[in-house]
Design a protein around this motif. Sequence first.
Motif, PDB file in Angstrom:
ATOM      1  N   ARG A 176      33.953  44.857  36.575  1.00 18.87           N
ATOM      2  CA  ARG A 176      35.288  45.239  36.087  1.00 18.87           C
ATOM      3  C   ARG A 176      36.338  44.272  36.626  1.00 18.87           C
ATOM      4  N   PHE A 177      36.201  43.915  37.891  1.00 18.97           N
ATOM      5  CA  PHE A 177      37.142  42.965  38.481  1.00 18.97           C
ATOM      6  C   PHE A 177      37.090  41.642  37.736  1.00 18.97           C
ATOM      7  N   GLN A 178      35.894  41.172  37.413  1.00 24.43           N
ATOM      8  CA  GLN A 178      35.744  39.887  36.716  1.00 24.43           C
ATOM      9  C   GLN A 178      36.402  39.916  35.339  1.00 24.43           C
ATOM     10  N   GLN A 179      36.522  41.083  34.741  1.00 27.07           N
ATOM     11  CA  GLN A 179      37.103  41.181  33.400  1.00 27.07           C
ATOM     12  C   GLN A 179      38.632  41.234  33.410  1.00 27.07           C
ATOM     13  N   LEU A 180      39.231  41.395  34.589  1.00 26.95           N
ATOM     14  CA  LEU A 180      40.686  41.440  34.677  1.00 26.95           C
ATOM     15  C   LEU A 180      41.274  40.071  34.351  1.00 26.95           C
ATOM     16  N   PRO A 181      42.500  40.060  33.822  1.00 23.05           N
ATOM     17  CA  PRO A 181      43.165  38.763  33.592  1.00 23.05           C
ATOM     18  C   PRO A 181      43.331  38.028  34.923  1.00 23.05           C
ATOM     19  N   PRO A 182      43.291  36.703  34.908  1.00 19.65           N
ATOM     20  CA  PRO A 182      43.398  35.926  36.153  1.00 19.65           C
ATOM     21  C   PRO A 182      44.617  36.290  37.003  1.00 19.65           C
ATOM     22  N   ALA A 183      45.758  36.503  36.378  1.00 22.51           N
ATOM     23  CA  ALA A 183      46.969  36.835  37.148  1.00 22.51           C
ATOM     24  C   ALA A 183      46.801  38.165  37.879  1.00 22.51           C
ATOM     25  N   ARG A 207      43.907  39.545  38.787  1.00 21.86           N
ATOM     26  CA  ARG A 207      42.932  39.342  39.865  1.00 21.86           C
ATOM     27  C   ARG A 207      43.609  38.699  41.077  1.00 21.86           C
ATOM     28  N   GLU A 208      44.415  37.676  40.815  1.00 24.94           N
ATOM     29  CA  GLU A 208      45.108  36.974  41.900  1.00 24.94           C
ATOM     30  C   GLU A 208      46.036  37.927  42.650  1.00 24.94           C
ATOM     31  N   GLN A 209      46.754  38.777  41.925  1.00 24.28           N
ATOM     32  CA  GLN A 209      47.642  39.745  42.574  1.00 24.28           C
ATOM     33  C   GLN A 209      46.844  40.707  43.450  1.00 24.28           C
ATOM     34  N   LEU A 210      45.718  41.197  42.956  1.00 20.84           N
ATOM     35  CA  LEU A 210      44.879  42.102  43.752  1.00 20.84           C
ATOM     36  C   LEU A 210      44.355  41.401  45.005  1.00 20.84           C
ATOM     37  N   ILE A 211      43.991  40.157  44.877  1.00 17.72           N
ATOM     38  CA  ILE A 211      43.499  39.402  46.029  1.00 17.72           C
ATOM     39  C   ILE A 211      44.600  39.265  47.080  1.00 17.72           C
ATOM     40  N   ARG A 212      45.813  38.939  46.627  1.00 19.47           N
ATOM     41  CA  ARG A 212      46.931  38.812  47.574  1.00 19.47           C
ATOM     42  C   ARG A 212      47.177  40.145  48.281  1.00 19.47           C
ATOM     43  N   GLU A 213      47.177  41.245  47.518  1.00 16.46           N
ATOM     44  CA  GLU A 213      47.382  42.565  48.107  1.00 16.46           C
ATOM     45  C   GLU A 213      46.279  42.882  49.112  1.00 16.46           C
ATOM     46  N   TRP A 214      45.053  42.569  48.755  1.00 10.62           N
ATOM     47  CA  TRP A 214      43.915  42.861  49.629  1.00 10.62           C
ATOM     48  C   TRP A 214      44.043  42.107  50.956  1.00 10.62           C
ATOM     49  N   HIS A 215      44.332  40.817  50.873  1.00  9.39           N
ATOM     50  CA  HIS A 215      44.426  40.008  52.090  1.00  9.39           C
ATOM     51  C   HIS A 215      45.624  40.396  52.946  1.00  9.39           C
ATOM     52  N   ALA A 216      46.657  40.995  52.357  1.00  4.75           N
ATOM     53  CA  ALA A 216      47.832  41.424  53.114  1.00  4.75           C
ATOM     54  C   ALA A 216      47.572  42.710  53.899  1.00  4.75           C
ATOM     55  N   LEU A 217      46.539  43.455  53.525  1.00  2.00           N
ATOM     56  CA  LEU A 217      46.244  44.722  54.192  1.00  2.00           C
ATOM     57  C   LEU A 217      45.517  44.513  55.517  1.00  2.00           C
ATOM     58  N   PRO A 218      45.856  45.330  56.524  1.00  2.00           N
ATOM     59  CA  PRO A 218      45.039  45.311  57.739  1.00  2.00           C
ATOM     60  C   PRO A 218      43.652  45.871  57.423  1.00  2.00           C
ATOM     61  N   PRO A 219      42.624  45.463  58.147  1.00  2.00           N
ATOM     62  CA  PRO A 219      41.255  45.920  57.849  1.00  2.00           C
ATOM     63  C   PRO A 219      41.110  47.436  57.747  1.00  2.00           C
ATOM     64  N   ALA A 220      41.783  48.187  58.599  1.00  2.00           N
ATOM     65  CA  ALA A 220      41.647  49.651  58.557  1.00  2.00           C
ATOM     66  C   ALA A 220      42.175  50.217  57.242  1.00  2.00           C
ATOM     67  N   GLU A 221      43.205  49.610  56.688  1.00  2.00           N
ATOM     68  CA  GLU A 221      43.767  50.105  55.429  1.00  2.00           C
ATOM     69  C   GLU A 221      42.915  49.711  54.224  1.00  2.00           C
ATOM     70  N   ARG A 222      42.116  48.685  54.374  1.00  2.00           N
ATOM     71  CA  ARG A 222      41.258  48.268  53.268  1.00  2.00           C
ATOM     72  C   ARG A 222      40.240  49.352  52.925  1.00  2.00           C
ATOM     73  N   LEU A 223      39.918  50.195  53.906  1.00  2.00           N
ATOM     74  CA  LEU A 223      38.975  51.295  53.661  1.00  2.00           C
ATOM     75  C   LEU A 223      39.518  52.285  52.638  1.00  2.00           C
ATOM     76  N   ASP A 238      34.767  32.637  44.728  1.00  2.00           N
ATOM     77  CA  ASP A 238      33.955  33.175  43.643  1.00  2.00           C
ATOM     78  C   ASP A 238      34.229  32.432  42.344  1.00  2.00           C
ATOM     79  N   PRO A 239      33.185  32.188  41.512  1.00  2.00           N
ATOM     80  CA  PRO A 239      33.399  31.441  40.266  1.00  2.00           C
ATOM     81  C   PRO A 239      34.354  32.146  39.318  1.00  2.00           C
ATOM     82  N   GLY A 240      34.468  33.474  39.392  1.00  2.00           N
ATOM     83  CA  GLY A 240      35.408  34.202  38.536  1.00  2.00           C
ATOM     84  C   GLY A 240      36.805  34.194  39.081  1.00  2.00           C
ATOM     85  N   HIS A 241      36.965  33.685  40.298  1.00  2.00           N
ATOM     86  CA  HIS A 241      38.260  33.639  40.935  1.00  2.00           C
ATOM     87  C   HIS A 241      38.983  32.390  40.472  1.00  2.00           C
ATOM     88  N   PRO A 242      40.252  32.552  40.029  1.00  2.00           N
ATOM     89  CA  PRO A 242      40.974  31.372  39.519  1.00  2.00           C
ATOM     90  C   PRO A 242      41.241  30.353  40.573  1.00  2.00           C
TER      91      PRO A 242
END
Length: 180
Positions: A133-140, A142-158, A176-180
């Motif tokens: 499902r993640f791979q099917q998201l538009p590149p923009a 996916r990039e936004q989700l990646i930025r949000e994910w990396h901004a979270l502390p590890p405990a909040e990622r749970l 990842d090859p699907g990552h822009p």
Amino acid sequence: MTRILRPLLPLLLAALLGGVAAAPLHAQDAPPASRGDMPPPRPWNSLDPAQRDVLAPLQKTWDSLSPRKQSRMLQRAERWATLPPERREEIRQHIARWQQMTPDERHQARENMRKFHQLPRQQREQLHATFERFQQLPPAQREQLIREWHALPPAERLHWDERHGHDRPPPPPPGDPGHP
């Protein structure tokens, strides 16, 4: 995500962030041969052009590989030569990413894959579906989700699924090859 999957989310992310590249190489490792079956070393310049083409990402380290690893890679090269061009390119990219990983990253990737394969089939399928499902998201997106994910502390990622809903999977690794 179901309550069953929530504890597995860190494992999925670890696998996605560290283990994607390792899967094609590690999953195909053959059992070690006995000492009497040790193949002779094969210098890079002794490979034929088709073998060198498939194994090009290994050129710099080829001569330092053990004869057993060289033999396994040559067997894979024979199989890969029969694959469609797009699949061969995908394999080349996996090999190149693997070669760029540090020994610690490779170890972590192998460990993540081992843990993933120990999961029940249904959980592996759910994790795979989430990744798809993640791979099917538009590149923009996916990039936004990646930025949000990396901004979270590890405990909040749970608690990613609680913050974003079940239809928005966490991001894959930046390489990842699907990552822009």
